[in-house]
Design a protein around this motif. Sequence first.
Motif, PDB file in Angstrom:
ATOM      1  N   TYR A 123       0.845  -1.192   0.000  1.00 42.65           N
ATOM      2  CA  TYR A 123       0.000   0.000   0.000  1.00 42.65           C
ATOM      3  C   TYR A 123       0.882   1.244   0.000  1.00 42.65           C
ATOM      4  O   TYR A 123       1.836   1.348   0.771  1.00 42.65           O
ATOM      5  CB  TYR A 123      -0.898   0.038   1.239  1.00 42.65           C
ATOM      6  N   ARG A 124       0.553   2.161  -0.880  1.00 37.88           N
ATOM      7  CA  ARG A 124       1.273   3.431  -0.942  1.00 37.88           C
ATOM      8  C   ARG A 124       0.250   4.567  -0.955  1.00 37.88           C
ATOM      9  O   ARG A 124      -0.819   4.451  -1.564  1.00 37.88           O
ATOM     10  CB  ARG A 124       2.120   3.525  -2.219  1.00 37.88           C
ATOM     11  N   GLY A 125       0.596   5.658  -0.318  1.00 33.38           N
ATOM     12  CA  GLY A 125      -0.294   6.805  -0.313  1.00 33.38           C
ATOM     13  C   GLY A 125       0.341   7.977   0.399  1.00 33.38           C
ATOM     14  O   GLY A 125       1.423   7.866   0.964  1.00 33.38           O
ATOM     15  N   GLY A 126      -0.334   9.090   0.381  1.00 31.96           N
ATOM     16  CA  GLY A 126       0.185  10.298   0.998  1.00 31.96           C
ATOM     17  C   GLY A 126      -0.284  11.507   0.219  1.00 31.96           C
ATOM     18  O   GLY A 126      -1.088  11.390  -0.717  1.00 31.96           O
ATOM     19  N   PRO A 127       0.190  12.698   0.554  1.00 37.09           N
ATOM     20  CA  PRO A 127      -0.273  13.916  -0.101  1.00 37.09           C
ATOM     21  C   PRO A 127      -0.168  13.900  -1.620  1.00 37.09           C
ATOM     22  O   PRO A 127      -1.091  14.345  -2.310  1.00 37.09           O
ATOM     23  CB  PRO A 127       0.616  14.990   0.518  1.00 37.09           C
ATOM     24  N   ALA A 128       0.949  13.436  -2.168  1.00 37.65           N
ATOM     25  CA  ALA A 128       1.090  13.434  -3.626  1.00 37.65           C
ATOM     26  C   ALA A 128      -0.020  12.624  -4.279  1.00 37.65           C
ATOM     27  O   ALA A 128      -0.569  13.017  -5.322  1.00 37.65           O
ATOM     28  CB  ALA A 128       2.460  12.880  -4.027  1.00 37.65           C
ATOM     29  N   TYR A 129      -0.371  11.511  -3.665  1.00 38.66           N
ATOM     30  CA  TYR A 129      -1.408  10.629  -4.206  1.00 38.66           C
ATOM     31  C   TYR A 129      -2.782  11.290  -4.114  1.00 38.66           C
ATOM     32  O   TYR A 129      -3.560  11.274  -5.065  1.00 38.66           O
ATOM     33  CB  TYR A 129      -1.410   9.292  -3.459  1.00 38.66           C
ATOM     34  N   TYR A 130      -3.115  11.870  -2.940  1.00 40.74           N
ATOM     35  CA  TYR A 130      -4.462  12.451  -2.845  1.00 40.74           C
ATOM     36  C   TYR A 130      -4.577  13.795  -3.559  1.00 40.74           C
ATOM     37  O   TYR A 130      -5.670  14.189  -3.957  1.00 40.74           O
ATOM     38  CB  TYR A 130      -4.993  12.505  -1.403  1.00 40.74           C
ATOM     39  N   ILE A 131      -3.465  14.472  -3.749  1.00 37.92           N
ATOM     40  CA  ILE A 131      -3.524  15.706  -4.538  1.00 37.92           C
ATOM     41  C   ILE A 131      -3.852  15.393  -5.997  1.00 37.92           C
ATOM     42  O   ILE A 131      -4.729  16.007  -6.607  1.00 37.92           O
ATOM     43  CB  ILE A 131      -2.192  16.480  -4.445  1.00 37.92           C
ATOM     44  N   GLU A 132      -3.145  14.412  -6.572  1.00 36.50           N
ATOM     45  CA  GLU A 132      -3.389  14.059  -7.971  1.00 36.50           C
ATOM     46  C   GLU A 132      -4.783  13.458  -8.171  1.00 36.50           C
ATOM     47  O   GLU A 132      -5.522  13.861  -9.074  1.00 36.50           O
ATOM     48  CB  GLU A 132      -2.341  13.060  -8.469  1.00 36.50           C
ATOM     49  N   TYR A 140       1.022  19.881  -9.132  1.00 35.07           N
ATOM     50  CA  TYR A 140       1.114  20.225  -7.713  1.00 35.07           C
ATOM     51  C   TYR A 140       1.536  19.000  -6.906  1.00 35.07           C
ATOM     52  O   TYR A 140       2.318  19.104  -5.954  1.00 35.07           O
ATOM     53  CB  TYR A 140      -0.239  20.746  -7.240  1.00 35.07           C
ATOM     54  N   ALA A 141       1.013  17.839  -7.303  1.00 38.55           N
ATOM     55  CA  ALA A 141       1.381  16.591  -6.636  1.00 38.55           C
ATOM     56  C   ALA A 141       2.868  16.294  -6.832  1.00 38.55           C
ATOM     57  O   ALA A 141       3.563  15.885  -5.887  1.00 38.55           O
ATOM     58  CB  ALA A 141       0.543  15.442  -7.191  1.00 38.55           C
ATOM     59  N   VAL A 142       3.351  16.507  -8.035  1.00 39.95           N
ATOM     60  CA  VAL A 142       4.769  16.292  -8.320  1.00 39.95           C
ATOM     61  C   VAL A 142       5.627  17.276  -7.526  1.00 39.95           C
ATOM     62  O   VAL A 142       6.668  16.918  -6.964  1.00 39.95           O
ATOM     63  CB  VAL A 142       5.047  16.432  -9.835  1.00 39.95           C
ATOM     64  N   LEU A 143       5.170  18.521  -7.432  1.00 42.68           N
ATOM     65  CA  LEU A 143       5.888  19.540  -6.666  1.00 42.68           C
ATOM     66  C   LEU A 143       6.005  19.133  -5.205  1.00 42.68           C
ATOM     67  O   LEU A 143       7.086  19.217  -4.606  1.00 42.68           O
ATOM     68  CB  LEU A 143       5.170  20.888  -6.791  1.00 42.68           C
ATOM     69  N   PHE A 144       4.885  18.691  -4.620  1.00 44.01           N
ATOM     70  CA  PHE A 144       4.922  18.253  -3.218  1.00 44.01           C
ATOM     71  C   PHE A 144       5.848  17.054  -3.065  1.00 44.01           C
ATOM     72  O   PHE A 144       6.640  16.978  -2.121  1.00 44.01           O
ATOM     73  CB  PHE A 144       3.529  17.880  -2.705  1.00 44.01           C
TER      74      PHE A 144
END
Length: 486
Positions: A123-132, A140-144
Motif C-alpha cells: 500500500y502506498r499513499g500520501g499527499p502526492a497521491y491524494y492531490i493528484e 502540484y502533486a509532483v511539486l509536493f
Amino acid sequence: MTEFVGSVVDVLWSPVMIYFCLGVGLLFSILTKFVQVRFLKDMVKLMFEGGSSKEGVSSFQALALSLSGRVGTGNIAGTATAIGFGGPGAVFWMWAIAFIGSASAFIESTLAQIYKEKRDGEYRGGPAYYIEKGIGWKWYAVLFSIATLIAMSILMPGIQSNSIALGLENAFGLSTTVTGIGLIVLLGVIILGGVKRIAGVASYVVPFMAIGYILLSLVIVGVNFQAIPDVFSLIFSSAFGANSIFGGILGSAISWGVKRGIYSNEAGQGTGPHAAAAAEVSHPAKQGLVQAASVYIDTLLVCTATAFMILFTGSYNTVAPDESTIVSNLEGVEAGPAYTQAAIETVIPGFGAGFVAIALFFFAFTTIMAYYYMAETNIAYLMKGRSAKVGMMVLKVVILAATFYGAVKEAALAWALGDIGLGIMVWLNLIAILILAKPALAALKDYEQQKKQGLDPVYNSKKMGVKNAEFWEGDYKYDKNKENAS
C-alpha cells in the motif's frame, strides 16, 4: 550561507504561516465538530484493532511508524528551544497547536487512506497521491513529492543525527565521526528490509522509549510536586503576556510554540499520511482517528514531559528577540538537550547527560527511519518499474550520506535547513487539504452513522460517490489467512 538560510526560514515561517496553521486546525476542528474530543475513546480502541497483511501493516504498526517520525529531536531539543526563545508560555502554544492540529491530522490521514493504492505489492499513499487523485493537479502533486523527497532525504535527517552525535559526545565523549559511522551502518541494515522491517522496529522501540521518558519526567515532577501550582501559573500567564518577566515576548511565545509544536507533532505537515496509507483497515476514518491520537501522544505526553522536567527544576535560559537575557539559570548553556540534561541532574546527579543522550538516540534514530519510508513512498509515486528500484537504491545512499554529514556539521545550520524543508511541506499540504477536505468529512460522517447502527464500519468509494479511489470501489474484505505473523 547561514544568513541566506536564515532569511529563507524567516519567509517560510512568517506570522502568516503561524496564523495559517492555527486557522486551518481550528477550521477542521469546527467542521468535524471537534473529532479530537468526540472520538477519543475510538482513537484508543482502534490503535489495537485489526492486523497486518502482505500488502499493509496493522493500525498499531502504522501508528508506531508515524510516531517514529513525530517523536524525535523536536520533543527534547525542540521543546527546550521553544522555552529558550519563547519562554514558558511557548509550552501552552505547543499544547494548543497539538489540540487543534489533531483535527488536521485526521483529515490528511483519512485522505491518505481514501486515495491509497497498491504498488509493487504494498500500500502506498500520501499527499502526492491524494492531490493528484482528489484535486487532479498532477503538477502540484509532483511539486509536493519532490519537496518531500528533498526534505526527507537531504534537509531533515541532519537535525536528528546532529542531536544524536552532540548528545553522545557530551555524555560519553564519543567522537561525532564515530557516531556518524555507527548511525549509517545501523540505519542501512534496517532500511534494506523495507516498510515491514521499519514498522516492526518502530512498533517495539517507540512505545519503550516514550514510556521510559515519560516515567522519568513523572519522577522529577514528583520530587518537585510543591512547584505544581507555580509552574502551571507560569505557563498560562506567560502564554497570554500577563507575566511580568515574560510579558514582553508574547509574540515569540506564540511563534516558537507553534513552530516547534508543528515540527514535533507534524500535524498538517503531510508526513503522517504516508504511514497512515500503509495501514490495513476497513474504513479510512479508522486510521484517521488513530493518527489524530498520535498528535496527542507526541505533544501532550512526550513534549510535555520535557517541558515539565525543565520548568519544574528551573533548568533553562530565555533570550528575547533582541538577544537580551530575560532568564539566566544555566550560565553559558545554549538552548537544546542540555536543558533537559541539567534538569535530570538536579534530581539524579550523574544520570542526566547519559539518559538524554540515549533518549535522543532512540527518538532521533527512529525519526530518520520514518524519513526514509516517506522519501521511498514519494520515489514510488514519481517513478515506476525498474526506474523506481534504481531510484530507491540512490535514495538509500543519499539519506545515509545526509545522516553522516548531519552528525558532524553545525547545529544551527542543521535546524535552519530542517525548518526550510518543513515549511515548504506545510504550505503545500495545508493548501491541498483545505481544497480536498470534503471526502474526509464525508468519511467521518459515514463512519459515525455506521457506528450508531452497531456496525463495524466499512467503506465503499462508489457508494460514497468518491472518484479515483479505486482501492475502495468494492466491499472491503480482510483475509486473515494473508496476515503477516511477523
